[in-house]
Design a protein around this motif. Structure first.
Motif, PDB file in Angstrom:
ATOM      1  N   ALA A   1      -0.410  16.976   4.048  1.00 51.05           N
ATOM      2  CA  ALA A   1      -0.873  16.042   3.083  1.00 51.05           C
ATOM      3  C   ALA A   1       0.730  15.305   2.706  1.00 51.05           C
ATOM      4  O   ALA A   1       0.333  14.107   2.441  1.00 51.05           O
ATOM      5  N   ALA A   2       1.697  16.162   2.597  1.00 51.22           N
ATOM      6  CA  ALA A   2       2.911  15.579   2.171  1.00 51.22           C
ATOM      7  C   ALA A   2       3.422  14.582   2.911  1.00 51.22           C
ATOM      8  O   ALA A   2       4.209  13.716   2.705  1.00 51.22           O
ATOM      9  N   THR A   3       3.475  14.893   4.528  1.00 50.64           N
ATOM     10  CA  THR A   3       3.900  14.242   5.442  1.00 50.64           C
ATOM     11  C   THR A   3       3.110  12.848   5.688  1.00 50.64           C
ATOM     12  O   THR A   3       3.585  11.457   5.745  1.00 50.64           O
ATOM     13  N   ARG A   4       1.586  12.697   5.407  1.00 50.25           N
ATOM     14  CA  ARG A   4       1.022  11.475   5.180  1.00 50.25           C
ATOM     15  C   ARG A   4       1.312  10.779   4.137  1.00 50.25           C
ATOM     16  O   ARG A   4       1.156   9.563   4.281  1.00 50.25           O
ATOM     17  N   VAL A   5       1.885  11.330   2.873  1.00 48.52           N
ATOM     18  CA  VAL A   5       2.043  10.520   1.935  1.00 48.52           C
ATOM     19  C   VAL A   5       3.237   9.659   2.206  1.00 48.52           C
ATOM     20  O   VAL A   5       3.505   8.541   1.758  1.00 48.52           O
TER      21      VAL A   5
ATOM     22  N   ILE B   1       9.066   7.790  -2.833  1.00 50.89           N
ATOM     23  CA  ILE B   1       8.837   6.911  -1.921  1.00 50.89           C
ATOM     24  C   ILE B   1       8.092   5.549  -2.344  1.00 50.89           C
ATOM     25  O   ILE B   1       8.527   4.495  -1.892  1.00 50.89           O
ATOM     26  N   GLY B   2       7.301   5.690  -3.250  1.00 46.57           N
ATOM     27  CA  GLY B   2       6.642   4.546  -3.969  1.00 46.57           C
ATOM     28  C   GLY B   2       7.569   3.862  -4.659  1.00 46.57           C
ATOM     29  O   GLY B   2       7.576   2.674  -4.778  1.00 46.57           O
TER      30      GLY B   2
ATOM     31  N   ALA C   1       4.226   8.598   5.167  1.00 50.27           N
ATOM     32  CA  ALA C   1       3.763   7.474   5.919  1.00 50.27           C
ATOM     33  C   ALA C   1       2.931   6.458   5.255  1.00 50.27           C
ATOM     34  O   ALA C   1       3.135   5.099   5.631  1.00 50.27           O
ATOM     35  N   GLU C   2       1.919   6.839   4.308  1.00 44.69           N
ATOM     36  CA  GLU C   2       1.281   5.602   3.681  1.00 44.69           C
ATOM     37  C   GLU C   2       2.027   5.042   2.713  1.00 44.69           C
ATOM     38  O   GLU C   2       1.860   3.629   2.333  1.00 44.69           O
ATOM     39  N   HIS C   3       2.993   5.573   2.018  1.00 44.52           N
ATOM     40  CA  HIS C   3       3.789   4.848   0.893  1.00 44.52           C
ATOM     41  C   HIS C   3       5.021   4.216   1.579  1.00 44.52           C
ATOM     42  O   HIS C   3       5.728   3.584   0.680  1.00 44.52           O
ATOM     43  N   GLY C   4       5.298   4.846   2.867  1.00 45.16           N
ATOM     44  CA  GLY C   4       6.878   4.104   3.413  1.00 45.16           C
ATOM     45  C   GLY C   4       6.136   3.037   4.359  1.00 45.16           C
ATOM     46  O   GLY C   4       5.920   1.970   4.019  1.00 45.16           O
ATOM     47  N   PRO C   5       6.065   3.422   5.482  1.00 46.89           N
ATOM     48  CA  PRO C   5       5.902   2.460   6.687  1.00 46.89           C
ATOM     49  C   PRO C   5       4.479   1.683   6.480  1.00 46.89           C
ATOM     50  O   PRO C   5       4.423   0.356   6.788  1.00 46.89           O
ATOM     51  N   LYS C   6       3.483   2.358   6.273  1.00 45.93           N
ATOM     52  CA  LYS C   6       2.140   1.663   6.113  1.00 45.93           C
ATOM     53  C   LYS C   6       2.436   0.564   4.881  1.00 45.93           C
ATOM     54  O   LYS C   6       1.527  -0.599   5.115  1.00 45.93           O
ATOM     55  N   ARG C   7       2.858   0.890   3.772  1.00 48.42           N
ATOM     56  CA  ARG C   7       2.990  -0.069   2.750  1.00 48.42           C
ATOM     57  C   ARG C   7       3.811  -1.257   3.100  1.00 48.42           C
ATOM     58  O   ARG C   7       3.637  -2.354   2.841  1.00 48.42           O
ATOM     59  N   ALA C   8       4.890  -0.944   3.704  1.00 47.31           N
ATOM     60  CA  ALA C   8       5.834  -2.023   4.548  1.00 47.31           C
ATOM     61  C   ALA C   8       5.020  -3.049   5.555  1.00 47.31           C
ATOM     62  O   ALA C   8       5.165  -4.326   5.463  1.00 47.31           O
ATOM     63  N   ILE C   9       4.149  -2.380   6.299  1.00 52.06           N
ATOM     64  CA  ILE C   9       3.348  -2.981   7.381  1.00 52.06           C
ATOM     65  C   ILE C   9       2.496  -4.180   6.567  1.00 52.06           C
ATOM     66  O   ILE C   9       2.289  -5.117   6.956  1.00 52.06           O
ATOM     67  N   ALA C  10       1.771  -3.683   5.462  1.00 49.61           N
ATOM     68  CA  ALA C  10       0.793  -4.363   4.629  1.00 49.61           C
ATOM     69  C   ALA C  10       1.376  -5.711   4.259  1.00 49.61           C
ATOM     70  O   ALA C  10       1.039  -6.611   4.232  1.00 49.61           O
ATOM     71  N   VAL C  11       2.549  -5.351   3.555  1.00 54.07           N
ATOM     72  CA  VAL C  11       3.515  -6.465   2.993  1.00 54.07           C
ATOM     73  C   VAL C  11       3.757  -7.532   3.993  1.00 54.07           C
ATOM     74  O   VAL C  11       3.567  -8.648   3.874  1.00 54.07           O
TER      75      VAL C  11
ATOM     76  N   GLU D   1       2.027  22.217  -1.915  1.00 60.08           N
ATOM     77  CA  GLU D   1       1.621  21.089  -1.208  1.00 60.08           C
ATOM     78  C   GLU D   1       1.258  19.926  -2.287  1.00 60.08           C
ATOM     79  O   GLU D   1       1.882  18.944  -2.079  1.00 60.08           O
ATOM     80  N   ASP D   2       0.546  20.548  -3.244  1.00 62.69           N
ATOM     81  CA  ASP D   2       0.408  19.159  -4.416  1.00 62.69           C
ATOM     82  C   ASP D   2       1.625  18.772  -4.804  1.00 62.69           C
ATOM     83  O   ASP D   2       1.768  17.734  -5.313  1.00 62.69           O
ATOM     84  N   LEU D   3       2.484  19.885  -5.106  1.00 66.98           N
ATOM     85  CA  LEU D   3       3.727  19.447  -5.688  1.00 66.98           C
ATOM     86  C   LEU D   3       4.615  18.412  -4.840  1.00 66.98           C
ATOM     87  O   LEU D   3       5.212  17.689  -5.436  1.00 66.98           O
ATOM     88  N   LEU D   4       4.486  18.680  -3.537  1.00 65.05           N
ATOM     89  CA  LEU D   4       5.081  17.800  -2.535  1.00 65.05           C
ATOM     90  C   LEU D   4       4.719  16.504  -2.649  1.00 65.05           C
ATOM     91  O   LEU D   4       5.320  15.579  -2.432  1.00 65.05           O
ATOM     92  N   VAL D   5       3.286  16.428  -2.547  1.00 65.72           N
ATOM     93  CA  VAL D   5       2.467  15.316  -2.486  1.00 65.72           C
ATOM     94  C   VAL D   5       2.946  14.305  -3.767  1.00 65.72           C
ATOM     95  O   VAL D   5       3.159  13.139  -3.641  1.00 65.72           O
ATOM     96  N   GLU D   6       2.835  15.064  -4.926  1.00 64.06           N
ATOM     97  CA  GLU D   6       3.243  14.245  -6.151  1.00 64.06           C
ATOM     98  C   GLU D   6       4.831  13.634  -6.168  1.00 64.06           C
ATOM     99  O   GLU D   6       5.020  12.419  -6.409  1.00 64.06           O
TER     100      GLU D   6
END
Length: 335
Positions: A242-246, A187-188, A248-258, A176-181
């Motif tokens: 945790a990888a799936t949350r990453v 995505i970032g 969402a957070e670095h994809g759609p959520k980041r776009a929505i914030a901008v 999981e840590d490897l996938l999150v990284e």
């Protein structure tokens, strides 16, 4: 773990070798002199910095007669390394060949899950290394040690495992840590490129600015590497949340914030009237994405062309702003 772009450093080293007469080599017959003169201090035509490898020590997938003679969880060993595009480089010794291939994320997870049934180590390769081709029998442990540039006379995966663990730089890893990284980096990187807005672009009319961002987002969404990462995130959501949350957070959520910040500025300037800019940004993103992203993930139909993506972005922006302006007009009429 994903190597940085050392293009400039590598090019500078090549120019130094080419222009330095002290490094000129005696050309071998039939080999162009410029190639001979381009080798670095390690005898290589290219200078590549050392990188980390993910070394997986695993039990067998099928019972073999010789398994009784080796450690239960370390009957085989192979090496993997993530790329900057979301795929993975796999080096797996077989009895009959050395399999070297590029795996998409979903297939790479299968090997990582296999690694998770045993032990996973992160090991920095040695360049130029201190291994030797005079090693005798070349089994999986010997060949992986050779990939890492390690001098080791062990002939078992367990022996190599213990040898690598003694190195202070070696780290244990989990799937999981490897996938999150990797998801975070891939995505970032795409999100940053798609959402980068210059000062000049910020001064553009709202419709034009949203069109630029919308087109960039659509192009990023339809990038094969991101589609593969999205597919993997969905596929492995239950096993590796945790990888799936990453994703969402670095994809759609980041776009929505901008987009929300851009809409808030437009509201302050009186161009549009919105009660909730974040909710409006979500609606705009949904209008952009529609079902083409899902079709791409499911591999339904052909990928849209750049012209089609541009038209989709322009249409979504017009519909979105027409709705926002209509809401503003309705509010003023009510007043």
């Amino acid at each position: 773990m994903i190597p940085v772009d050392d293009t400039a450093q590598t090019r500078a080293g090549w120019l130094h070798r080419r222009d330095n007469p002290e490094l000129e080599q005696k050309a071998v017959t039939g080999v162009p002199r410029d190639l001979v003169n381009s080798i670095d201090e390690n005898g290589s035509l290219v200078t590549v910095p050392p990188v980390d490898w993910i070394i997986c020590f695993v039990p067998g997938l099928q019972a073999q007669w010789w398994h009784r003679f080796v450690f239960s969880n370390h009957k085989h060993v192979f090496a993997m390394r993530p790329t900057s595009t979301g795929s993975w480089l796999l080096v797996e010794p077989w009895w009959t060949r050395m399999m070297v291939t590029i795996l998409p994320p979903a297939d790479a997870v299968k090997f990582l899950r296999w690694g998770g049934t045993g032990d996973i180590l992160r090991v920095r390769e040695a360049v130029p290394g201190n291994a030797s081709q005079f090693r005798g029998w070349s089994n999986c442990a010997v060949l992986v040690a050779f990939v890492l540039g390690r001098r080791s006379w062990t002939w078992t995966p367990q022996g190599l495992f213990r040898r690598l663990l003694r190195e202070t730089s070696t780290r244990r890893e989990n799937v999981e840590d490897l996938l999150v990284e990797q998801f975070t980096k891939v995505i970032g990187q795409h999100s940053a490129n798609a959402l980068a807005v210059s000062a000049d672009q910020l001064s553009l009319p709202l419709e034009e600015l949203l069109t630029i961002i919308g087109r960039n987002l659509l192009e990023a969404m339809m990038t094969p590497s991101l589609i593969e990462v999205c597919y993997t995130a969905i596929l492995e959501a239950e096993r590796y949340p945790a990888a799936t949350r990453v994703y969402a957070e670095h994809g759609p959520k980041r776009a929505i914030a901008v987009i929300s910040r851009i809409l808030e500025r437009a509201v302050r300037d009186g161009h549009i009237e919105l009660a909730d800019c974040e909710a409006a940004a979500r609606r705009f993103l949904a209008m952009l994405r529609g079902d083409i992203h899902l079709q791409a993930v499911l591999q339904i139909g052909r990928p849209p062309t750049p012209t089609e993506l541009d038209l989709r972005a322009r249409t979504a922006v017009k519909l979105f702003l027409n709705g926002a302006r209509a809401e503003r007009t309705a509010n003023h009429v009510t007043e």
